[in-house]
Design a protein around this motif. Sequence first.
Motif, PDB file in Angstrom:
ATOM      1  N   LEU A 169      -3.382  55.140-127.530  1.00  0.00           N
ATOM      2  CA  LEU A 169      -3.776  55.128-126.126  1.00  0.00           C
ATOM      3  C   LEU A 169      -2.549  54.947-125.233  1.00  0.00           C
ATOM      4  O   LEU A 169      -2.376  55.651-124.225  1.00  0.00           O
ATOM      5  CB  LEU A 169      -4.767  53.980-125.910  1.00  0.00           C
ATOM      6  CG  LEU A 169      -5.612  53.986-124.641  1.00  0.00           C
ATOM      7  CD1 LEU A 169      -6.687  55.051-124.734  1.00  0.00           C
ATOM      8  CD2 LEU A 169      -6.263  52.607-124.472  1.00  0.00           C
ATOM      9  N   THR A 170      -1.689  54.009-125.617  1.00  0.00           N
ATOM     10  CA  THR A 170      -0.476  53.729-124.852  1.00  0.00           C
ATOM     11  C   THR A 170       0.411  54.965-124.766  1.00  0.00           C
ATOM     12  O   THR A 170       0.883  55.343-123.678  1.00  0.00           O
ATOM     13  CB  THR A 170       0.302  52.570-125.511  1.00  0.00           C
ATOM     14  OG1 THR A 170      -0.501  51.386-125.494  1.00  0.00           O
ATOM     15  CG2 THR A 170       1.615  52.304-124.786  1.00  0.00           C
ATOM     16  N   LYS A 171       0.659  55.596-125.891  1.00  0.00           N
ATOM     17  CA  LYS A 171       1.566  56.736-125.918  1.00  0.00           C
ATOM     18  C   LYS A 171       1.001  57.937-125.152  1.00  0.00           C
ATOM     19  O   LYS A 171       1.733  58.648-124.444  1.00  0.00           O
ATOM     20  CB  LYS A 171       1.897  57.094-127.368  1.00  0.00           C
ATOM     21  CG  LYS A 171       2.676  55.991-128.081  1.00  0.00           C
ATOM     22  CD  LYS A 171       2.941  56.318-129.534  1.00  0.00           C
ATOM     23  CE  LYS A 171       3.517  55.105-130.260  1.00  0.00           C
ATOM     24  NZ  LYS A 171       4.774  54.623-129.682  1.00  0.00           N
ATOM     25  N   ASN A 181       5.664  58.495-112.164  1.00  0.00           N
ATOM     26  CA  ASN A 181       6.550  57.330-112.145  1.00  0.00           C
ATOM     27  C   ASN A 181       5.839  56.056-112.606  1.00  0.00           C
ATOM     28  O   ASN A 181       6.066  54.962-112.082  1.00  0.00           O
ATOM     29  CB  ASN A 181       7.146  57.124-110.739  1.00  0.00           C
ATOM     30  CG  ASN A 181       8.285  56.119-110.726  1.00  0.00           C
ATOM     31  OD1 ASN A 181       9.061  56.026-111.680  1.00  0.00           O
ATOM     32  ND2 ASN A 181       8.386  55.362-109.649  1.00  0.00           N
ATOM     33  N   ILE A 182       4.985  56.225-113.602  1.00  0.00           N
ATOM     34  CA  ILE A 182       4.237  55.096-114.155  1.00  0.00           C
ATOM     35  C   ILE A 182       4.658  54.900-115.600  1.00  0.00           C
ATOM     36  O   ILE A 182       4.578  55.832-116.404  1.00  0.00           O
ATOM     37  CB  ILE A 182       2.712  55.340-114.082  1.00  0.00           C
ATOM     38  CG1 ILE A 182       2.280  55.544-112.627  1.00  0.00           C
ATOM     39  CG2 ILE A 182       1.945  54.181-114.719  1.00  0.00           C
ATOM     40  CD1 ILE A 182       0.873  56.098-112.481  1.00  0.00           C
ATOM     41  N   ASN A 183       5.117  53.698-115.921  1.00  0.00           N
ATOM     42  CA  ASN A 183       5.509  53.345-117.291  1.00  0.00           C
ATOM     43  C   ASN A 183       4.325  52.692-117.999  1.00  0.00           C
ATOM     44  O   ASN A 183       3.672  51.809-117.434  1.00  0.00           O
ATOM     45  CB  ASN A 183       6.678  52.360-117.301  1.00  0.00           C
ATOM     46  CG  ASN A 183       7.898  52.877-116.577  1.00  0.00           C
ATOM     47  OD1 ASN A 183       7.849  53.089-115.366  1.00  0.00           O
ATOM     48  ND2 ASN A 183       8.996  53.051-117.294  1.00  0.00           N
ATOM     49  N   VAL A 184       4.086  53.106-119.237  1.00  0.00           N
ATOM     50  CA  VAL A 184       3.005  52.529-120.039  1.00  0.00           C
ATOM     51  C   VAL A 184       3.587  52.126-121.393  1.00  0.00           C
ATOM     52  O   VAL A 184       4.073  52.978-122.140  1.00  0.00           O
ATOM     53  CB  VAL A 184       1.852  53.525-120.247  1.00  0.00           C
ATOM     54  CG1 VAL A 184       0.659  52.823-120.917  1.00  0.00           C
ATOM     55  CG2 VAL A 184       1.421  54.163-118.927  1.00  0.00           C
ATOM     56  N   ASN A 185       3.557  50.854-121.691  1.00  0.00           N
ATOM     57  CA  ASN A 185       4.153  50.344-122.926  1.00  0.00           C
ATOM     58  C   ASN A 185       3.236  49.333-123.601  1.00  0.00           C
ATOM     59  O   ASN A 185       2.261  48.862-123.006  1.00  0.00           O
ATOM     60  CB  ASN A 185       5.515  49.701-122.633  1.00  0.00           C
ATOM     61  CG  ASN A 185       6.556  50.722-122.229  1.00  0.00           C
ATOM     62  OD1 ASN A 185       6.950  51.571-123.016  1.00  0.00           O
ATOM     63  ND2 ASN A 185       7.007  50.651-120.974  1.00  0.00           N
ATOM     64  N   CYS A 186       3.586  48.990-124.831  1.00  0.00           N
ATOM     65  CA  CYS A 186       2.775  48.060-125.616  1.00  0.00           C
ATOM     66  C   CYS A 186       3.652  46.955-126.194  1.00  0.00           C
ATOM     67  O   CYS A 186       4.671  47.236-126.832  1.00  0.00           O
ATOM     68  CB  CYS A 186       2.083  48.814-126.751  1.00  0.00           C
ATOM     69  SG  CYS A 186       0.944  47.814-127.737  1.00  0.00           S
ATOM     70  N   VAL A 187       3.285  45.711-125.951  1.00  0.00           N
ATOM     71  CA  VAL A 187       3.913  44.554-126.575  1.00  0.00           C
ATOM     72  C   VAL A 187       3.071  44.181-127.794  1.00  0.00           C
ATOM     73  O   VAL A 187       1.845  44.054-127.690  1.00  0.00           O
ATOM     74  CB  VAL A 187       3.996  43.368-125.592  1.00  0.00           C
ATOM     75  CG1 VAL A 187       4.428  42.103-126.317  1.00  0.00           C
ATOM     76  CG2 VAL A 187       4.962  43.683-124.466  1.00  0.00           C
ATOM     77  N   ALA A 188       3.715  44.018-128.930  1.00  0.00           N
ATOM     78  CA  ALA A 188       2.988  43.729-130.174  1.00  0.00           C
ATOM     79  C   ALA A 188       3.394  42.359-130.717  1.00  0.00           C
ATOM     80  O   ALA A 188       4.367  42.249-131.467  1.00  0.00           O
ATOM     81  CB  ALA A 188       3.257  44.820-131.214  1.00  0.00           C
ATOM     82  N   PRO A 189       2.671  41.310-130.358  1.00  0.00           N
ATOM     83  CA  PRO A 189       2.996  39.987-130.892  1.00  0.00           C
ATOM     84  C   PRO A 189       2.685  39.895-132.380  1.00  0.00           C
ATOM     85  O   PRO A 189       1.742  40.514-132.877  1.00  0.00           O
ATOM     86  CB  PRO A 189       2.083  39.044-130.101  1.00  0.00           C
ATOM     87  CG  PRO A 189       1.599  39.845-128.929  1.00  0.00           C
ATOM     88  CD  PRO A 189       1.574  41.263-129.395  1.00  0.00           C
ATOM     89  N   GLY A 252       6.041  54.379-123.346  1.00  0.00           N
ATOM     90  CA  GLY A 252       5.403  54.812-124.587  1.00  0.00           C
ATOM     91  C   GLY A 252       5.876  54.092-125.832  1.00  0.00           C
ATOM     92  O   GLY A 252       5.645  54.567-126.940  1.00  0.00           O
ATOM     93  N   VAL A 253       6.512  52.930-125.679  1.00  0.00           N
ATOM     94  CA  VAL A 253       7.071  52.240-126.845  1.00  0.00           C
ATOM     95  C   VAL A 253       6.171  51.090-127.303  1.00  0.00           C
ATOM     96  O   VAL A 253       5.363  50.563-126.544  1.00  0.00           O
ATOM     97  CB  VAL A 253       8.489  51.683-126.572  1.00  0.00           C
ATOM     98  CG1 VAL A 253       9.415  52.767-126.062  1.00  0.00           C
ATOM     99  CG2 VAL A 253       8.439  50.509-125.607  1.00  0.00           C
ATOM    100  N   ASP A 254       6.343  50.710-128.564  1.00  0.00           N
ATOM    101  CA  ASP A 254       5.751  49.493-129.119  1.00  0.00           C
ATOM    102  C   ASP A 254       6.881  48.491-129.275  1.00  0.00           C
ATOM    103  O   ASP A 254       7.847  48.758-129.989  1.00  0.00           O
ATOM    104  CB  ASP A 254       5.143  49.761-130.497  1.00  0.00           C
ATOM    105  CG  ASP A 254       4.185  50.936-130.478  1.00  0.00           C
ATOM    106  OD1 ASP A 254       3.165  50.848-129.783  1.00  0.00           O
ATOM    107  OD2 ASP A 254       4.465  51.945-131.162  1.00  0.00           O
ATOM    108  N   LEU A 255       6.779  47.360-128.615  1.00  0.00           N
ATOM    109  CA  LEU A 255       7.816  46.333-128.674  1.00  0.00           C
ATOM    110  C   LEU A 255       7.301  45.151-129.484  1.00  0.00           C
ATOM    111  O   LEU A 255       6.548  44.319-128.975  1.00  0.00           O
ATOM    112  CB  LEU A 255       8.224  45.891-127.274  1.00  0.00           C
ATOM    113  CG  LEU A 255       9.253  44.766-127.188  1.00  0.00           C
ATOM    114  CD1 LEU A 255      10.556  45.175-127.861  1.00  0.00           C
ATOM    115  CD2 LEU A 255       9.509  44.390-125.730  1.00  0.00           C
ATOM    116  N   PRO A 256       7.676  45.024-130.767  1.00  0.00           N
ATOM    117  CA  PRO A 256       7.230  43.882-131.547  1.00  0.00           C
ATOM    118  C   PRO A 256       7.896  42.601-131.045  1.00  0.00           C
ATOM    119  O   PRO A 256       9.096  42.577-130.799  1.00  0.00           O
ATOM    120  CB  PRO A 256       7.694  44.200-132.968  1.00  0.00           C
ATOM    121  CG  PRO A 256       8.035  45.654-132.967  1.00  0.00           C
ATOM    122  CD  PRO A 256       8.476  45.955-131.575  1.00  0.00           C
TER     123      PRO A 256
END
Length: 264
Positions: A169-171, A181-189, A252-256
């Motif tokens: 969904l994020t990507k 000009n909208i950034n969509v990213n995912c933080v993965a705890p 569009g990134v996953d940031l662990p």
Amino acid sequence: MDLKLGGKVALVTGPAKGMGAAVSKAFASEGCRLVLLGRDLVAIEPVAANIRAAGGEVLVTACDVTSESACEAAVEAARQRFGGAIDILVNVAGGTGPIGKTGAQTSGDEFRDIVDVNMTGCFNMIRAVAPVMMAQNSGKIVNVGGTFGMRGRAGRVAYSASKWGLRGLTKSFALELGASNINVNCVAPGMVDGPRFRDKVCRDMAEKLGISEAEAARRHAEDYALKRISTDADVANACLFLASDASRQITGVDLPVDGGWAAL
């Protein structure tokens, strides 16, 4: 570094406790005007009171993220309160789903319920804010996923599936909304220290292995490259970074945020 978030309007789902509360307070400390969304307004109020006591602006609005109409109404309430703009959306609301059940043991209802909260809830919120952000040609969307959605986990099929879906969904939204000009990213705890980790995860391990809860926590930390468990503040800081212009060229990134487990 000045993240230049002062005056920005930030919507946070699931703000009542844990990561959600930490994220809410972190954005307020940077000068954001907060809109806190959730089903249990009584549970959210202490967080709102803390922000107000520190001089912050905050609106608490009822919202069940699994309801499209509720998400749309919450966004409209935020626009009415803060002049129309929606600068930031942080999707924290989520659930854990069945723990310790195999996929074969997980019922269809259990599977659908957690996917509805963890994935469809984010879809509903993004869908509600996207037209506003597209019209203003700016916006930051941060979804809070989880490392079980990057490596999978036996006994957590429903949860892992929901977080894998959130990554897609994020990507996809990042590709669709980037031209506006909208950034969509995912933080993965990864595992996050707190009552659930100490009272559930560590206690269960301690009972199964006949060790102390402190030893169970130490063994969990040993799984990570940095040999320590993440905190709510670690997750909140990652969300701040991805919501700021310091990350203007990241989408569009996953940031662990896991001390080096999922990606290493």
